[in-house]
Design a protein around this motif. Structure first.
Motif, PDB file in Angstrom:
ATOM      1  N   THR A  69     -33.718 -11.416  -5.991  1.00  0.00           N
ATOM      2  CA  THR A  69     -34.227 -12.224  -4.876  1.00  0.00           C
ATOM      3  C   THR A  69     -33.263 -12.122  -3.696  1.00  0.00           C
ATOM      4  OG1 THR A  69     -33.110 -14.123  -5.884  1.00  0.00           O
ATOM      5  CG2 THR A  69     -35.456 -13.864  -6.331  1.00  0.00           C
ATOM      6  N   PRO A  70     -33.216 -10.994  -3.014  1.00  0.00           N
ATOM      7  CA  PRO A  70     -32.214 -10.770  -1.967  1.00  0.00           C
ATOM      8  C   PRO A  70     -32.332 -11.709  -0.773  1.00  0.00           C
ATOM      9  CG  PRO A  70     -33.879  -9.036  -1.942  1.00  0.00           C
ATOM     10  CD  PRO A  70     -34.115  -9.833  -3.189  1.00  0.00           C
ATOM     11  N   LYS A  71     -33.474 -12.411  -0.619  1.00  0.00           N
ATOM     12  CA  LYS A  71     -33.635 -13.322   0.514  1.00  0.00           C
ATOM     13  C   LYS A  71     -33.069 -14.715   0.244  1.00  0.00           C
ATOM     14  CE  LYS A  71     -37.787 -11.100   2.384  1.00  0.00           C
ATOM     15  NZ  LYS A  71     -39.205 -11.319   2.796  1.00  0.00           N
ATOM     16  N   LEU A  72     -32.683 -14.992  -0.999  1.00  0.00           N
ATOM     17  CA  LEU A  72     -32.226 -16.342  -1.361  1.00  0.00           C
ATOM     18  C   LEU A  72     -30.924 -16.686  -0.641  1.00  0.00           C
ATOM     19  CD1 LEU A  72     -33.049 -18.713  -3.188  1.00  0.00           C
ATOM     20  CD2 LEU A  72     -31.501 -17.797  -4.915  1.00  0.00           C
ATOM     21  N   GLU A  73     -30.918 -17.868   0.028  1.00  0.00           N
ATOM     22  CA  GLU A  73     -29.748 -18.317   0.773  1.00  0.00           C
ATOM     23  C   GLU A  73     -29.124 -19.583   0.193  1.00  0.00           C
ATOM     24  OE1 GLU A  73     -30.965 -18.778   4.798  1.00  0.00           O
ATOM     25  OE2 GLU A  73     -31.485 -16.652   5.064  1.00  0.00           O
ATOM     26  N   HIS A  74     -29.946 -20.462  -0.399  1.00  0.00           N
ATOM     27  CA  HIS A  74     -29.449 -21.718  -0.947  1.00  0.00           C
ATOM     28  C   HIS A  74     -29.881 -21.851  -2.405  1.00  0.00           C
ATOM     29  CE1 HIS A  74     -29.522 -23.647   3.353  1.00  0.00           C
ATOM     30  NE2 HIS A  74     -28.717 -22.614   3.252  1.00  0.00           N
ATOM     31  N   LEU A  75     -28.914 -22.067  -3.308  1.00  0.00           N
ATOM     32  CA  LEU A  75     -29.201 -22.200  -4.738  1.00  0.00           C
ATOM     33  C   LEU A  75     -28.627 -23.506  -5.248  1.00  0.00           C
ATOM     34  CD1 LEU A  75     -30.152 -21.088  -7.495  1.00  0.00           C
ATOM     35  CD2 LEU A  75     -27.946 -19.900  -7.657  1.00  0.00           C
ATOM     36  N   TYR A  76     -29.468 -24.312  -5.916  1.00  0.00           N
ATOM     37  CA  TYR A  76     -29.068 -25.603  -6.461  1.00  0.00           C
ATOM     38  C   TYR A  76     -29.267 -25.593  -7.980  1.00  0.00           C
ATOM     39  CZ  TYR A  76     -29.622 -27.060  -1.591  1.00  0.00           C
ATOM     40  OH  TYR A  76     -29.535 -27.161  -0.228  1.00  0.00           O
ATOM     41  N   LEU A  77     -28.200 -25.801  -8.736  1.00  0.00           N
ATOM     42  CA  LEU A  77     -28.266 -25.914 -10.195  1.00  0.00           C
ATOM     43  C   LEU A  77     -27.890 -27.334 -10.562  1.00  0.00           C
ATOM     44  CD1 LEU A  77     -26.460 -22.548 -11.090  1.00  0.00           C
ATOM     45  CD2 LEU A  77     -28.923 -22.974 -11.013  1.00  0.00           C
ATOM     46  N   ARG A  78     -28.872 -28.123 -10.995  1.00  0.00           N
ATOM     47  CA  ARG A  78     -28.674 -29.567 -11.134  1.00  0.00           C
ATOM     48  C   ARG A  78     -29.067 -30.049 -12.515  1.00  0.00           C
ATOM     49  NH1 ARG A  78     -32.212 -30.756  -5.775  1.00  0.00           N
ATOM     50  NH2 ARG A  78     -33.809 -30.232  -7.326  1.00  0.00           N
ATOM     51  N   PHE A  79     -28.196 -30.879 -13.086  1.00  0.00           N
ATOM     52  CA  PHE A  79     -28.488 -31.591 -14.331  1.00  0.00           C
ATOM     53  C   PHE A  79     -28.726 -33.063 -13.995  1.00  0.00           C
ATOM     54  CE2 PHE A  79     -26.331 -27.813 -15.681  1.00  0.00           C
ATOM     55  CZ  PHE A  79     -26.794 -27.536 -16.964  1.00  0.00           C
ATOM     56  N   PRO A  80     -29.315 -33.828 -14.909  1.00  0.00           N
ATOM     57  CA  PRO A  80     -29.513 -35.261 -14.653  1.00  0.00           C
ATOM     58  C   PRO A  80     -28.180 -35.961 -14.404  1.00  0.00           C
ATOM     59  CG  PRO A  80     -30.826 -34.556 -16.534  1.00  0.00           C
ATOM     60  CD  PRO A  80     -29.922 -33.406 -16.192  1.00  0.00           C
ATOM     61  N   TYR A  81     -28.199 -36.931 -13.516  1.00  0.00           N
ATOM     62  CA  TYR A  81     -26.974 -37.675 -13.178  1.00  0.00           C
ATOM     63  C   TYR A  81     -26.447 -38.421 -14.400  1.00  0.00           C
ATOM     64  CZ  TYR A  81     -23.838 -41.143 -11.213  1.00  0.00           C
ATOM     65  OH  TYR A  81     -22.742 -41.928 -10.955  1.00  0.00           O
ATOM     66  N   ILE A  82     -25.130 -38.383 -14.576  1.00  0.00           N
ATOM     67  CA  ILE A  82     -24.453 -39.116 -15.646  1.00  0.00           C
ATOM     68  C   ILE A  82     -23.312 -39.903 -15.025  1.00  0.00           C
ATOM     69  CG2 ILE A  82     -23.112 -38.934 -17.775  1.00  0.00           C
ATOM     70  CD1 ILE A  82     -24.651 -36.489 -18.522  1.00  0.00           C
ATOM     71  N   SER A  83     -23.223 -41.187 -15.345  1.00  0.00           N
ATOM     72  CA  SER A  83     -22.178 -42.031 -14.767  1.00  0.00           C
ATOM     73  C   SER A  83     -20.800 -41.573 -15.208  1.00  0.00           C
ATOM     74  CB  SER A  83     -22.387 -43.490 -15.184  1.00  0.00           C
ATOM     75  OG  SER A  83     -22.180 -43.639 -16.574  1.00  0.00           O
ATOM     76  N   LYS A  84     -19.788 -42.021 -14.484  1.00  0.00           N
ATOM     77  CA  LYS A  84     -18.413 -41.630 -14.772  1.00  0.00           C
ATOM     78  C   LYS A  84     -18.014 -42.024 -16.191  1.00  0.00           C
ATOM     79  CE  LYS A  84     -14.461 -41.122 -11.676  1.00  0.00           C
ATOM     80  NZ  LYS A  84     -14.946 -39.960 -10.949  1.00  0.00           N
TER      81      LYS A  84
END
Length: 443
Positions: A69-84
């Motif tokens: 995907t040579p046009k990709l500029e922004h990539l987000y890898l996200r897991f569910p939020y976990i408290s401290k």
């Protein structure tokens, strides 16, 4: 419901058997995995070809050479939020040497809420074009300097809410183009001298929510810094004004929640370019003269939610501000005569301060071009000279237990609107109160 259950069962069985499972992750992007390893990410007529958010819910490895995907500029890898408190139970994200190969235009990488792991080899060699790297809540124990060596173009680095305990010299040396750095909400107790040497382009720095000493050379090397956030970040020895000696060109300064009890004359005198100053949430008891008068370019001052009992008349001198925020100072019972004499401000907020008394001419020779907010205080009456000398567009006295307004109370007050929502007064004769007929009463 049966269809959804069936799909989930197929995915589970396929995973157990080691078969590849593919799913649509966002408007035309397709991701294929085998045994929690991402094998392929494909553009299947994606609507947004430059941005890809991937939400993950289990331990995951990003395989090698998975992108085409040579046009990709922004990539987000996200897991569910976990408290401290539960951070140890976070899922892991493992990156291989060529996990990001095939992304020549990638500018921003955002990884959140995971135990971030790298295998041997240079994972980051193929993303030298990155200008923004955000690693939030990734359980990092130190600044990943080795990783940063492969990213010389980084301009914005966020390491917020990790487990970093110290900053050392050379931690950020590879980042010669760095403009913004956020290491807030870590466990930093040590910032060694020389940590910021070489960061000549840095303009924004956030060190908030840590616990390090306020040493004189804390910010050495940042002489061109414009924005600094130091909220709740000092150890038991507390805040010291000498930390600003290395940053004379600051325009925005936030030092909230630092248990500051005293404002001393001259403490900000070296910050000639300051435009915004926030002292929110400290324990300041008095505002004396000589603190702000040399800040000739300042446009906003916030002293909200302190313990202010007294504002010495003239404390704000002849400043010209956009906002002066003094709300939530619940010990501020009385506003003295001439307190704001000479001040010009767009909005002056004294809401929720438990004010019971306005001395005569408390706002004498005060120009509030938009609003004077005195809402939700404990005023029971408006005296003859309480607002004498005030010039404003809106005077809001709403939500006060006002039962009486004295005759000619507003005779020497220049205003356009008067807010009286939630009070007990009824106005039947404007002229008797010294109000022009054109004044709009909000009731």
């Amino acid at each position: 419901m049966k269809t959804i259950t069936g799909i989930n069962l197929i995915l589970l069985v396929s995973s157990v058997l080691g078969e590849e499972v593919c799913r649509d992750v966002d408007s035309g992007w397709n991701i294929c995995e085998t045994d929690h390893t991402i094998n392929r990410i494909e553009d299947k007529n994606a609507i947004f070809k430059t941005v890809l958010p991937v939400d993950l819910t289990s331990d995951t490895t990003v395989g090698e050479n998975i992108f085409s995907t040579p046009k990709l500029e922004h990539l987000y890898l996200r897991f569910p939020y976990i408290s401290k408190q539960n951070r140890s139970s976070a899922h892991s994200l493992t990156l291989l040497p060529n996990s990001f190969a095939g992304l020549p235009r990638l500018e921003k990488l955002n990884i959140e809420n995971t135990n971030l792991r790298f295998t041997k080899g240079n994972t980051w060699a193929s993303v030298g074009s990155l200008t923004k790297l955000h690693l939030r809540r990734c359980n990092l124990l130190e600044v990943p300097t080795g990783m940063l060596e492969s990213m010389p173009s980084i301009e914005e680095l966020t390491l917020e809410d990790n487990e970093i305990t110290a900053l050392h010299p050379h931690d950020f040396t590879p980042l010669k183009k760095l403009k913004e750095l956020d290491v807030s909400s870590n466990k930093i107790t040590t910032i060694a001298p020389g940590t910021f040497d070489g960061l000549n382009r840095l303009r924004e720095l956030d060190l908030s929510f840590n616990a390090f000493p306020a040493t004189p050379e804390l910010l050495k090397g940042l002489s061109l810094l414009k924005e600094l956030r130091l909220s709740k970040c000092f150890d038991d020895n507390g805040f010291q004004p000498h930390v600003f000696q290395e940053v004379p060109h600051l325009e925005k300064l936030q030092i909230a929640f630092n248990n500051i009890t005293r404002l001393t004359p001259g403490m900000f005198d070296g910050l000639f370019s300051l435009r915004e100053l926030s002292l929110y949430g400290n324990k300041i008891r008095e505002v004396p003269t000589g603190v702000f008068e040399r800040l000739r370019y300042v446009k906003e001052i916030s002293l909200a939610d302190n313990d202010i009992e007294k504002i010495v008349p003239g404390a704000f001198g002849f400043l010209e501000l956009d906002n002066l925020i003094l709300s939530l100072n619940r010990q501020l019972k009385t506003i003295l005569t001439d307190t704001f004499r000479g001040l010009t401000v767009r909005r002056l907020s004294l809401a929720k301060c438990h004010i019971t008394t306005l001395e005569p001419k408390a706002f004498n020779i005060t120009r509030v071009t938009r609003m004077l907010d005195l809402t939700e205080n404990f005023l029971t009456e408006v005296g003859t000279n309480d607002f004498a000398g005030l010039k404003t567009k809106d005077l809001d006295l709403s939500q006060n237990p006002i039962r009486k307004i004295a005759q000619d109370a507003f005779k020497d007050t220049d205003l356009k609107r008067l807010g009286l929502f939630g009070t007990y007064v009824k106005i039947t004769d404007r002229a008797k109160l010294g109000l022009e007929e054109t004044v709009e009463i909000m009731k």
